[in-house]
Scaffold this active site. Structure first.
Site, PDB file in Angstrom:
ATOM      1  N   HIS A  67       7.046  -5.325  -1.206  1.00 25.96           N
ATOM      2  CA  HIS A  67       7.317  -4.033  -1.841  1.00 25.96           C
ATOM      3  C   HIS A  67       7.999  -3.109  -0.839  1.00 25.96           C
ATOM      4  O   HIS A  67       8.047  -3.405   0.348  1.00 25.96           O
ATOM      5  CB  HIS A  67       6.015  -3.385  -2.342  1.00 25.96           C
ATOM      6  CG  HIS A  67       4.977  -3.282  -1.285  1.00 25.96           C
ATOM      7  ND1 HIS A  67       3.864  -4.091  -1.251  1.00 25.96           N
ATOM      8  CD2 HIS A  67       4.899  -2.492  -0.205  1.00 25.96           C
ATOM      9  CE1 HIS A  67       3.147  -3.789  -0.192  1.00 25.96           C
ATOM     10  NE2 HIS A  67       3.751  -2.830   0.455  1.00 25.96           N
TER      11      HIS A  67
HETATM   12  C1  T46 Z   1       1.889  -2.165   2.964  1.00 23.95           C
HETATM   13  C2  T46 Z   1       1.324  -3.447   3.459  1.00 23.95           C
HETATM   14  C3  T46 Z   1       1.604  -3.709   4.889  1.00 23.95           C
HETATM   15  C4  T46 Z   1      -6.100   0.711  -2.160  1.00 23.95           C
HETATM   16  O1  T46 Z   1      -6.888   0.944  -3.101  1.00 23.95           O
HETATM   17  N1  T46 Z   1      -5.962   1.607  -1.155  1.00 23.95           N
HETATM   18  C5  T46 Z   1      -5.125   1.397  -0.108  1.00 23.95           C
HETATM   19  O2  T46 Z   1      -5.027   2.250   0.813  1.00 23.95           O
HETATM   20  C6  T46 Z   1      -4.356   0.192  -0.081  1.00 23.95           C
HETATM   21  C7  T46 Z   1      -3.398  -0.085   1.060  1.00 23.95           C
HETATM   22  C8  T46 Z   1      -4.514  -0.698  -1.100  1.00 23.95           C
HETATM   23  N2  T46 Z   1      -5.377  -0.438  -2.115  1.00 23.95           N
HETATM   24  C9  T46 Z   1      -5.547  -1.448  -3.184  1.00 23.95           C
HETATM   25  C10 T46 Z   1      -4.319  -1.627  -4.069  1.00 23.95           C
HETATM   26  C11 T46 Z   1      -4.420  -3.076  -4.493  1.00 23.95           C
HETATM   27  O3  T46 Z   1      -5.260  -3.180  -5.649  1.00 23.95           O
HETATM   28  O4  T46 Z   1      -5.759  -2.712  -2.565  1.00 23.95           O
HETATM   29  C12 T46 Z   1      -5.141  -3.746  -3.322  1.00 23.95           C
HETATM   30  C13 T46 Z   1      -4.218  -4.578  -2.443  1.00 23.95           C
HETATM   31  O5  T46 Z   1      -3.083  -3.792  -2.097  1.00 23.95           O
HETATM   32  P1  T46 Z   1      -1.635  -4.446  -1.879  1.00 23.95           P
HETATM   33  O6  T46 Z   1      -1.452  -5.579  -2.813  1.00 23.95           O
HETATM   34  O7  T46 Z   1      -0.624  -3.338  -1.929  1.00 23.95           O
HETATM   35  O8  T46 Z   1      -1.771  -5.036  -0.392  1.00 23.95           O
HETATM   36  P2  T46 Z   1      -0.595  -5.554   0.548  1.00 23.95           P
HETATM   37  O9  T46 Z   1      -1.242  -6.190   1.738  1.00 23.95           O
HETATM   38  O10 T46 Z   1       0.384  -6.364  -0.196  1.00 23.95           O
HETATM   39  O11 T46 Z   1       0.166  -4.220   1.035  1.00 23.95           O
HETATM   40  C14 T46 Z   1      -0.489  -3.330   1.886  1.00 23.95           C
HETATM   41  C15 T46 Z   1      -0.139  -1.879   1.509  1.00 23.95           C
HETATM   42  O12 T46 Z   1      -0.465  -1.664   0.133  1.00 23.95           O
HETATM   43  C16 T46 Z   1       1.308  -1.585   1.725  1.00 23.95           C
HETATM   44  O13 T46 Z   1       1.536  -0.190   1.660  1.00 23.95           O
HETATM   45  O14 T46 Z   1       2.890  -1.681   3.450  1.00 23.95           O
HETATM   46  O15 T46 Z   1      -0.077  -3.570   3.226  1.00 23.95           O
END
Ligand code: T46
Length: 144
Positions: free
Chosen positions: A56
């Site tokens: 993303h």
């Molecule tokens: C990024 C990369 C490096 C939350 O509720 N609060 C939070 O602060 C974050 C970061 C995530 N979440 C929830 C949202 C999703 O349901 O945790 C779940 C997993 O998030 P995501 O699929 O976005 O995780 P990554 O590892 O793909 O991405 C994360 C960050 O979201 C993103 O900003 O840059 O780590």
């Protein structure tokens, strides 16, 4: 942080490192160390070797990624070109400004990715569709 830092581009920042025979210490202190006000921290761990995180870009969020343990790769795209950074030193951070697609992969066993970011969590700040990202990047070009 260097005063002449180009905050429009992803780059590795050298963080302060306090050498000590008892073990080393690194810190991040507000806008003195990173070029944004830190509003949130999260960390990613227990990542299976074949897993990929990210996939993303962000409209507004800036961040600093640090491998506080182990190693992993961060692959960054500006809509045209890709660049990969290997993070494996707790005293280095990868700064990523808004508008760059990122994926994280090749996590070593025990790797921990600390992320310090400029905004509270807001799903509306995410662009999770790569074609949409490329359209936005074409309209508002940013360069690696
Ligand atoms: C990024 C990369 C490096 C939350 O509720 N609060 C939070 O602060 C974050 C970061 C995530 N979440 C929830 C949202 C999703 O349901 O945790 C779940 C997993 O998030 P995501 O699929 O976005 O995780 P990554 O590892 O793909 O991405 C994360 C960050 O979201 C993103 O900003 O840059 O780590």
């Amino acid at each position: 942080m260097g005063n002449n830092m180009d905050i429009s581009r992803p780059q590795i920042l050298q963080l302060p490192k306090i050498h000590d025979p008892r073990g080393n210490l690194t810190f991040v202190e507000g806008e003195g160390t990173v070029p944004f006000e830190i509003k949130r921290a999260y960390w990613i761990y227990d990542v299976p070797a074949a897993a990929e995180r990210g996939g993303h870009s962000h409209h507004a969020m800036s961040q600093l990624l640090v491998a506080v343990g182990g190693s992993f790769n961060v692959n960054v795209c500006d809509g045209l070109d890709w660049r990969s950074f290997t993070l494996n030193r707790p005293f280095e951070g990868l700064f990523i400004p808004p508008g760059f697609w990122r994926t994280l992969d090749n996590f070593s066993s025990g790797a921990v990715c600390l992320s310090l970011v400029s905004t509270r969590y807001d799903e509306a700040d995410y662009v999770r569709d790569f074609e949409e990202f490329k359209r936005l990047a074409k309209a508002n070009p940013r360069r690696l």
